[in-house]
Design an enzyme around this catalytic site. Sequence first.
Site, PDB file in Angstrom:
ATOM      1  N   LEU A 511      41.838  70.698  69.773  1.00  0.00           N
ATOM      2  CA  LEU A 511      41.103  69.905  70.155  1.00  0.00           C
ATOM      3  C   LEU A 511      39.919  69.402  69.224  1.00  0.00           C
ATOM      4  O   LEU A 511      39.063  68.463  69.417  1.00  0.00           O
ATOM      5  CB  LEU A 511      40.190  70.508  71.483  1.00  0.00           C
ATOM      6  CG  LEU A 511      41.263  70.893  72.496  1.00  0.00           C
ATOM      7  CD1 LEU A 511      40.747  71.945  73.505  1.00  0.00           C
ATOM      8  CD2 LEU A 511      41.606  69.756  73.377  1.00  0.00           C
ATOM      9  N   GLY A 512      39.770  70.041  68.211  1.00  0.00           N
ATOM     10  CA  GLY A 512      38.744  69.863  67.074  1.00  0.00           C
ATOM     11  C   GLY A 512      38.092  71.056  66.630  1.00  0.00           C
ATOM     12  O   GLY A 512      38.938  72.217  66.718  1.00  0.00           O
ATOM     13  N   GLY A 515      32.013  75.536  65.715  1.00  0.00           N
ATOM     14  CA  GLY A 515      31.238  76.203  64.785  1.00  0.00           C
ATOM     15  C   GLY A 515      31.855  77.216  63.838  1.00  0.00           C
ATOM     16  O   GLY A 515      31.522  77.198  62.708  1.00  0.00           O
ATOM     17  N   PHE A 516      32.825  77.960  64.526  1.00  0.00           N
ATOM     18  CA  PHE A 516      33.463  78.996  63.687  1.00  0.00           C
ATOM     19  C   PHE A 516      34.749  78.902  63.718  1.00  0.00           C
ATOM     20  O   PHE A 516      35.656  79.542  63.313  1.00  0.00           O
ATOM     21  CB  PHE A 516      33.027  80.281  64.293  1.00  0.00           C
ATOM     22  CG  PHE A 516      33.379  80.638  65.793  1.00  0.00           C
ATOM     23  CD1 PHE A 516      34.709  80.732  66.005  1.00  0.00           C
ATOM     24  CD2 PHE A 516      32.550  80.635  66.663  1.00  0.00           C
ATOM     25  CE1 PHE A 516      35.094  81.253  67.239  1.00  0.00           C
ATOM     26  CE2 PHE A 516      32.918  81.029  67.818  1.00  0.00           C
ATOM     27  CZ  PHE A 516      34.191  81.508  68.263  1.00  0.00           C
ATOM     28  N   GLY A 517      35.350  77.777  63.805  1.00  0.00           N
ATOM     29  CA  GLY A 517      36.903  77.519  63.580  1.00  0.00           C
ATOM     30  C   GLY A 517      37.355  76.534  64.671  1.00  0.00           C
ATOM     31  O   GLY A 517      36.469  75.955  65.472  1.00  0.00           O
ATOM     32  N   PRO A 518      38.698  76.235  64.443  1.00  0.00           N
ATOM     33  CA  PRO A 518      39.387  75.307  65.354  1.00  0.00           C
ATOM     34  C   PRO A 518      39.611  75.832  67.029  1.00  0.00           C
ATOM     35  O   PRO A 518      39.526  76.905  67.214  1.00  0.00           O
ATOM     36  CB  PRO A 518      40.778  75.338  64.746  1.00  0.00           C
ATOM     37  CG  PRO A 518      41.178  76.659  64.224  1.00  0.00           C
ATOM     38  CD  PRO A 518      39.757  77.151  63.741  1.00  0.00           C
ATOM     39  N   VAL A 519      39.667  74.777  67.782  1.00  0.00           N
ATOM     40  CA  VAL A 519      39.856  74.929  69.290  1.00  0.00           C
ATOM     41  C   VAL A 519      41.327  74.487  69.516  1.00  0.00           C
ATOM     42  O   VAL A 519      41.356  73.150  69.134  1.00  0.00           O
ATOM     43  CB  VAL A 519      38.544  74.402  69.941  1.00  0.00           C
ATOM     44  CG1 VAL A 519      38.777  74.827  71.403  1.00  0.00           C
ATOM     45  CG2 VAL A 519      37.208  74.958  69.162  1.00  0.00           C
ATOM     46  N   ASP A 630      21.098  76.681  70.680  1.00  0.00           N
ATOM     47  CA  ASP A 630      21.707  75.350  70.095  1.00  0.00           C
ATOM     48  C   ASP A 630      22.399  74.456  71.330  1.00  0.00           C
ATOM     49  O   ASP A 630      23.276  74.009  71.023  1.00  0.00           O
ATOM     50  CB  ASP A 630      23.114  75.801  69.305  1.00  0.00           C
ATOM     51  CG  ASP A 630      23.629  74.972  68.210  1.00  0.00           C
ATOM     52  OD1 ASP A 630      22.712  73.909  67.980  1.00  0.00           O
ATOM     53  OD2 ASP A 630      24.634  75.118  67.786  1.00  0.00           O
TER      54      ASP A 630
HETATM   55  O1  ACK Z   1      33.976  67.259  71.617  1.00  0.00           O
HETATM   56  P1  ACK Z   1      35.264  67.657  71.710  1.00  0.00           P
HETATM   57  O2  ACK Z   1      36.461  66.915  72.109  1.00  0.00           O
HETATM   58  O3  ACK Z   1      35.317  68.719  72.685  1.00  0.00           O
HETATM   59  O4  ACK Z   1      35.526  68.598  70.549  1.00  0.00           O
HETATM   60  C1  ACK Z   1      35.119  69.758  70.457  1.00  0.00           C
HETATM   61  C2  ACK Z   1      35.997  70.803  69.918  1.00  0.00           C
HETATM   62  O5  ACK Z   1      36.921  71.461  71.110  1.00  0.00           O
HETATM   63  C3  ACK Z   1      35.541  71.785  69.051  1.00  0.00           C
HETATM   64  O6  ACK Z   1      34.255  72.597  69.614  1.00  0.00           O
HETATM   65  C4  ACK Z   1      36.509  70.928  72.211  1.00  0.00           C
HETATM   66  N1  ACK Z   1      36.411  72.207  73.248  1.00  0.00           N
HETATM   67  C5  ACK Z   1      35.769  73.211  72.848  1.00  0.00           C
HETATM   68  N2  ACK Z   1      35.796  73.909  73.935  1.00  0.00           N
HETATM   69  C6  ACK Z   1      36.587  73.061  75.109  1.00  0.00           C
HETATM   70  C7  ACK Z   1      36.915  73.354  76.204  1.00  0.00           C
HETATM   71  N3  ACK Z   1      36.656  74.602  76.868  1.00  0.00           N
HETATM   72  N4  ACK Z   1      38.010  72.468  76.826  1.00  0.00           N
HETATM   73  C8  ACK Z   1      38.052  71.408  76.066  1.00  0.00           C
HETATM   74  N5  ACK Z   1      37.670  70.953  74.999  1.00  0.00           N
HETATM   75  C9  ACK Z   1      36.903  71.997  74.307  1.00  0.00           C
HETATM   76  C10 ACK Z   1      35.333  70.070  72.004  1.00  0.00           C
END
Ligand code: ACK
Length: 821
Positions: A511-512, A515-519, A630
């Site tokens: 997803l992206g 701050g501390f790594g990939p999601v 933050d």
């Molecule tokens: O802005 P985005 O598309 O939404 O990109 C960031 C990326 O992961 C890194 O933080 C996405 N993200 C973080 N937590 C979640 C979540 N619970 N559900 C969907 N997307 C998420 C965030």
Amino acid sequence: MEAFTHLFVCSFFFSLLRTSISQDSTITPNQSIRDGGTLVSADGSFQLGFFSPGNSKTRYVGIWYMISSETVVWVANRNAPLNDQSGVLKVTDDGFLVLLNSTNSIVWSSNTSRTAENPVAQLLDTGNLVVKDRIDDDPEKFLWQSFDYPCDTLLPKMKLGWNLVTGLDRFVSSWKSTEDPAQGEYSMRIDPRGLPQVVLMKRDSILARLGSWNGLHFTGYSGLRQNPIYNYEFVLNEKEVYFEYKLPDTSVFVRSMVNPSGVPQRFIWMDRTHSWEPIITAQLDQCAIYAFCGSYASCDINNSPVCSCLEGFLSKSPKDGDPVDRSDGCVRMTPLECNDRHKFLKRTGVKLPDTSSSWYNKSMTLEECEGICLKNCSCTAYASLDVRGGGSGCVLWFGRLVDISELAEGGQDLYIRMAISEPGRPEKKRHFSKKKLVAIIVGSTLLVVGMTIVGLVSYIWKKKLKNQEMTKRSQMKDNNNESEKEDMELPIFDMVAIANATDNFSNNNKLGEGGFGPVYKGILPEGRNIAVKRLSKNSGQGLNEFKNEVNLIAKLQHRNLVKLLGSCIQENENMLIYEYMPNKSLDSFIFDKAKSKLLDWHKRINIIRGVAKGLLYLHEDSRLKIIHRDLKASNILLDNNMNPKISDFGLARSFEEDQIDSKTNRIIGTYGYMSPEYAAHGQYSIKSDVFSFGVLALEIVSGKKNRGFCHSDHHLSLTGHAWKLWIEDRPMELIEDNLVADLCTLSNVLRHIHVGLLCVQQRPKNRPNMSSVVQMLSNESLLPKPKQPGFFTDSLEADSSSTKHGTCSANEITITLLEAR
Ligand code: ACK
């Protein structure tokens, strides 16, 4: 942010062998298209030609977007591929479109019940391929059209549903895989039985029900709302029943599809990134699964277990402590007899039950509806059909009520028939005898005394627990990983399960970067979508933040905080598992020209208020008092219904009830959102969060970033600009250009600007606390005058090496390790 687009777009690698490109939009009987030739719609939006999806060698005739040739929206011969490049597409003299192979055999053909004098095939600007008489453009007289035979994509102006006269059923069906457009297992269609409803099917069974149209949205899916980009129509009459969406602005491209895994999604084309962004992804969680809890039961995804019997009903065969046996559902405590000694129990905020065996009438009132239901012994419930403007029309259910669930937003009232003797909320006033009255007074007094004692005991007990918790937390800081696992009281996920859910952390599911790594996005075996934050192995700093986040957020629960479902700590891996937020972060909406149109005032105000409530919970109402430190647009995630959820607690700190502020030498946070006292002196308090909230509110209203804000007349930050407009009595100019508001909304929006300015005032003590903010936003009381904001100009940012004045660039990453001045 584009990870999802990649999942569905990059996985295609098309070898479109186009040798010659014809710009024609039509073919006549003496013309043909060979493999390599194409048709292009008159406005250049769509193209038709031959293609091979992915690594496959087989050839298909399809239609795709000119802006994105890998996005195929329709395939002619999806179930009859060509094995080589000798295919030819022709129109016959009697108006059939045929696809011939190397031996001149027909592998695919359109159908028609009429003939035309001068048949012609034309690719229209909507992406519809039609066969018509050359001189007749009346859609009613088309001989054939591809819009009547959708594949996996529903385009604007395409009808999903039935022509009840001819029996034509137009439905969307998934591809078998990203490399095989043949009809897959999943389809989205209209079930015309009873009150028609949209269903997602797996082969011949209903997998999920979006429900029927209630005038505003589908009863089971409130995510569809009229908005400035597209609008919906649901037509229900004797001749037709269909759903369709339209784009008033034809420069915007939107498409809906069911992907090969059966997930319905809607995408919008982003010119800026040259990619498709998902705007709606259906949540296929347990409660979305059709009849998950059985009959007469309701599903609530926020409860554990999720199923419970309706009031007045009992589980047929309760087992393993689960209140509902899902296969059997629930039965009435008091059976209904066929007489008029019945009442109706009102259940609010629900997804109405399956309407496939219901009866409806569009013009009845709700009172008439109740009357009809009472008269028919087998009527089990009623509801209004159209909820707009108070609700009109009538739906009646006969027999079992299945597939009811609790909806956070957009749920409806359902009136369930009960025996009058069934205990429940009384409908009429009761009259008590003197004796009974005395008994009631004595009983109530005893109850009050009893409750006071219980309250006192529980207060002392809670206080004790809280102390224990504080001690536990400080002990946790020093403990090793292993003991932390035990203290967290948080479900531990198995590494293998997470790897499976995320397709082995595949890039397609990324997803992206946080701050501390990939999601990563993942899907658990029971169908629940999750987001997995994986701590980078080489991030020493991140490990502390990771532990901090687990310790703090594991104990928090609020509808405006992202829910932590569990963690996974194994060998070198540290992961946090969150509920998945389909609309991802707020910044991807408010700062994007196209997507910002999806956020009308109603949604923006809802977001500002939701964040305020989430922050209030953190500051004052949660078990631990927490400063987020933050808060920013990229840390606000949006659920299916655009409700905001505060995320990323990596930098959050808990503080004692009587503690006013704290000091640190390590300045962590994000420029643009940081309060002046924190950036300059390392002093943080709940008022630093209030400052960030104020910045965020102004950003949401203006659609502009505070950091890197640029104006031709001055060098002020967004907060400074807002202040300037305020004192010059023209705050309206701050409002995002493409948002129109009526007078009533306008005054509400101005109130939000006013509160935003109060929150960003220079001195922390002048800023309101979050409970005042929540109150100020929700009533019409007089507000104090704001004083000049902190960071009136971009001065701090000018000091920072990453920003050059006047360049209007914005860098929104969380920064750490900046020594306080
Ligand atoms: O802005 P985005 O598309 O939404 O990109 C960031 C990326 O992961 C890194 O933080 C996405 N993200 C973080 N937590 C979640 C979540 N619970 N559900 C969907 N997307 C998420 C965030």
